[in-house]
Write an enzyme that holds these catalytic residues in place. Structure first.
Site, PDB file in Angstrom:
ATOM      1  CG  ASP A   1      44.467  47.285  38.597  1.00 15.64           C
ATOM      2  OD1 ASP A   1      43.578  46.483  37.932  1.00 15.64           O
ATOM      3  OD2 ASP A   1      45.184  46.440  39.483  1.00 15.64           O
TER       4      ASP A   1
ATOM      5  CG  HIS B   1      49.802  44.555  40.638  1.00 12.59           C
ATOM      6  ND1 HIS B   1      49.467  46.124  40.292  1.00 12.59           N
ATOM      7  CD2 HIS B   1      48.515  43.993  40.435  1.00 12.59           C
ATOM      8  CE1 HIS B   1      48.004  46.420  40.112  1.00 12.59           C
ATOM      9  NE2 HIS B   1      47.671  45.003  40.047  1.00 12.59           N
TER      10      HIS B   1
ATOM     11  CE1 TYR C   1      48.123  42.183  43.716  1.00  9.56           C
ATOM     12  CE2 TYR C   1      47.654  40.038  43.190  1.00  9.56           C
ATOM     13  CZ  TYR C   1      47.467  41.233  43.035  1.00  9.56           C
ATOM     14  OH  TYR C   1      46.869  41.615  41.881  1.00  9.56           O
TER      15      TYR C   1
ATOM     16  CG  ASP D   1      45.762  41.193  38.866  1.00 11.96           C
ATOM     17  OD1 ASP D   1      46.487  42.150  38.764  1.00 11.96           O
ATOM     18  OD2 ASP D   1      44.427  41.296  39.038  1.00 11.96           O
TER      19      ASP D   1
ATOM     20  CG  HIS E   1      39.466  46.344  45.679  1.00 12.29           C
ATOM     21  ND1 HIS E   1      40.125  45.685  46.475  1.00 12.29           N
ATOM     22  CD2 HIS E   1      39.656  46.404  44.563  1.00 12.29           C
ATOM     23  CE1 HIS E   1      40.947  44.747  45.331  1.00 12.29           C
ATOM     24  NE2 HIS E   1      40.705  45.099  44.166  1.00 12.29           N
TER      25      HIS E   1
ATOM     26  CD  GLU F   1      40.331  44.818  39.609  1.00  8.15           C
ATOM     27  OE1 GLU F   1      41.143  43.858  39.821  1.00  8.15           O
ATOM     28  OE2 GLU F   1      40.030  45.309  40.653  1.00  8.15           O
TER      29      GLU F   1
ATOM     30  CG  HIS G   1      42.707  41.635  34.840  1.00  6.81           C
ATOM     31  ND1 HIS G   1      41.401  41.352  35.197  1.00  6.81           N
ATOM     32  CD2 HIS G   1      43.391  42.185  36.179  1.00  6.81           C
ATOM     33  CE1 HIS G   1      41.114  41.543  36.214  1.00  6.81           C
ATOM     34  NE2 HIS G   1      42.201  41.879  37.027  1.00  6.81           N
TER      35      HIS G   1
ATOM     36  CG  HIS H   1      41.506  38.851  40.567  1.00  6.23           C
ATOM     37  ND1 HIS H   1      40.775  39.710  41.655  1.00  6.23           N
ATOM     38  CD2 HIS H   1      42.117  39.714  40.090  1.00  6.23           C
ATOM     39  CE1 HIS H   1      41.112  41.025  41.086  1.00  6.23           C
ATOM     40  NE2 HIS H   1      42.105  40.872  40.228  1.00  6.23           N
TER      41      HIS H   1
HETATM   42 FE1  FEO Z   1      42.754  42.715  39.082  1.00  2.00          FE
HETATM   43 FE2  FEO Z   1      45.530  44.476  39.364  1.00  2.00          FE
HETATM   44  O1  FEO Z   1      43.844  44.086  38.846  1.00  2.00           O
END
Ligand code: FEO
Length: 401
Positions: free
Chosen positions: A82, A225, A192, A164, A24, A80, A78, A145
Site C-alpha cells: 500500500d 494513513h 488501527y 503505519d 486483508h 508493504e 515501509h 509492523h
Molecule cells: Fe503496513 Fe499501511 O502498510
C-alpha cells in the site's frame, strides 16, 4: 490536483482511497489514505509512495509542484504494497539518485520488485543525513509492523513521518486531526492499533520509552494513513501508551454465535450478570459484528466471555475464525469465561477455554454447557458467573489504582 503544505516546503502528495472496504480482513468502511510527502530543500525528497492503483494521483500531485525528475531521493519507510506498490513506476519516472531504506527494507524491496540495479542507500538505525538546511534521522521500528519499518524524523521541523504507526484508515478530504470529528478519529486510530499493532505492544512500549528518553521533540506526526496529527500529537502518543500496556477498563464483552438461540439466551444472561455489577457490557453476535470491530473493543475490555454451541465436535465457523484472528493479535491480561449449548458431544466450551488458557486469561469459571435449551436455573447460573466476572473486574481495577 490538490496538494497540502504541512510544513514550510513539505507537502502531502498522497492519495485518498474512497473505495477500499477490506484490508486483508480488516473492514475499512471509511476508506483510507496512503500518505506520501514531498520535501523541498537542496535535495528534493519523496517520502513513500501509494498503492499501485492510485499511482496516477501521486504523479499528478507531484507534477503540480515540480517535475518528477527533480526528485533526488525516495525514502521507503515501509515496503508493504500500500506504500510501495507505485515504486517501480515512480522510480522509472524520477530516476532517483538514492532510494533510502533500512537494511531489512533493502532485502524486502529486492524480494518484492526484483530490481538489484536500483540505487539503494541503506541507512542504519539513528543515522542522520543532510538534505540542505534540514536533515533526516532514520529510526528503525522493526516489527511496527514489518521488519523493514522505520520512521523519518526531521528535527529542524520537529516532524515525525511515522509510517503505519499512529495511522487510521480514515478516507477524508481533510488532512489534519483538528479538522475531523474527534470521536471518529480516535475510534479509527484505536481500530488501527487493535488490528495492526496490538500484537506488537511490547515493541510499541519500548519505542515510546526510547523516544521519551532521547528527548525527541515532536510537534507534528505524519502517518502513512489518515489525518496528520498537527494540533495534538501528544493525544495519540498517550493513547498508544494506554493501549500498549493492555490497561483494561470497567468493560466486558460477551461475544457469541448461536444456532437455535440457546447460546444467545445464555449470552444475554451472562451480560445481565455483568451489567448488574455496574460493569459496561457489549453483547456482540458474530453474525452481525465484524471481527475487526470486535477486536477494537477487546483492547480496553477487562473481561471476555465467549459463547458458542458445539458443531461436529468443534465450534461454529464464525467463532472458529474469530478465535484464529484474535489469537494472531495476542490479547493479554483479561478475565475469561466460556459457555455454550450442545446436543450430544459438547466440546465447544473446551475449545474456547483452551484458546483463553493459551492467552493466559484468568478464567473465572470452568465453563457452562447446557444440553439443547437452557432452563431458568441454567440461565440463573450464567447470570451468576457474569456477576462473578463483574466483581473480579472491579476488584482488579481497584487494586491497580
Ligand atoms: Fe503496513 Fe499501511 O502498510
Amino acid at each position: 490536483m490538490q496538494v497540502y503544505e504541512i510544513k514550510k516546503d513539505i507537502y502531502w502528495v498522497g492519495a485518498v482511497d474512497w473505495l477500499v472496504r477490506d484490508f486483508h480482513g480488516y473492514s475499512t468502511y471509511k476508506g483510507t489514505t496512503y500518505n506520501a510527502f514531498l520535501m523541498f530543500d537542496e535535495k528534493t525528497v519523496l517520502f513513500d509512495t501509494v498503492k499501485h492503483n492510485l499511482c496516477s494521483d501521486l504523479v499528478h500531485r507531484i507534477r503540480t509542484l515540480t517535475d518528477p525528475e527533480k526528485i533526488d531521493y525516495i525514502v521507503v519507510n515501509h515496503v508493504e504494497m500500500d506504500h510501495s506498490g507505485s515504486l517501480p513506476e515512480i522510480v522509472d519516472l524520477v530516476k532517483p539518485e538514492k532510494i533510502i531504506c533500512s537494511k531489512m527494507g533493502h532485502k524486502n524491496l529486492l524480494a518484492h520488485f526484483h530490481k538489484p540495479d536500483w540505487p539503494y542507500h541503506v541507512v542504519e538505525n539513528g543515522e542522520t543525513i543532510s538534505v540542505g538546511k534540514r536533515s533526516i534521522t532514520f529510526i528503525e521500528t522493526r516489527m511496527l509492523h514489518w521488519p523493514d519499518s522505520m520512521f523519518s524524523y526531521i528535527p529542524e521541523e520537529k516532524l515525525l513521518i511515522s509510517s503505519d504507526a499512529f495511522g487510521q484508515h480514515l478516507g477524508t478530504s481533510e488532512r489534519f486531526d483538528d479538522e475531523v470529528d474527534q470521536s471518529e478519529l480516535m475510534y479509527q486510530a484505536k481500530k488501527y492499533y487493535a488490528n495492526i499493532l496490538y500484537l506488537y505492544s511490547p515493541q510499541v512500549r519500548k519505542l515510546l520509552q526510547s523516544v521519551a528518553e532521547a528527548g525527541i521533540e515532536i510537534d507534528m506526526i505524519a502517518p502513512d494513513h489518515g489525518v496528520i496529527w498537527r494540533k495534538d500529537p501528544g493525544k495519540i502518543i498517550k493513547a498508544y501508551e494506554d493501549w500498549s500496556h493492555h490497561r483494561g477498563t470497567k468493560k466486558a464483552l460477551v461475544i457469541y454465535d448461536t444456532m437455535w438461540h440457546s447460546t444467545e439466551m445464555m449470552a444475554k444472561a451472562v451480560a445481565d450478570g455483568l451489567e448488574s455489577t455496574g460493569v459496561s457490557v457489549k453483547l456482540l453476535d458474530l453474525s452481525v459484528n465484524h471481527r475487526s470491530e470486535i477486536v477494537t473493543d477487546v483492547i480496553d475490555a477487562k473481561g471476555i466471555c465467549l459463547g458458542c454451541p458445539t458443531l461436529n465436535n468443534g465450534l461454529l465457523p464464525a467463532m472458529a475464525g474469530f478465535l484464529m484472528y484474535l489469537r494472531g493479535l495476542r490479547p493479554a491480561k483479561k478475565f475469561g469465561f466460556a459457555f455454550g449449548s450442545y446436543g450430544w458431544s459438547g466440546e465447544a466450551v473446551k475449545h474456547m477455554n483452551k484458546a483463553m488458557e493459551d492467552w493466559k486469561f484468568d478464567l473465572v469459571h470452568e465453563g457452562i454447557r447446557v444440553k439443547y435449551v437452557p432452563t431458568h436455573d441454567d440461565l440463573k447460573k450464567c447470570k451468576e458467573v457474569g456477576q462473578l466476572m463483574g466483581q473480579k473486574i472491579i476488584e482488579s481495577l481497584e487494586n491497580q489504582e
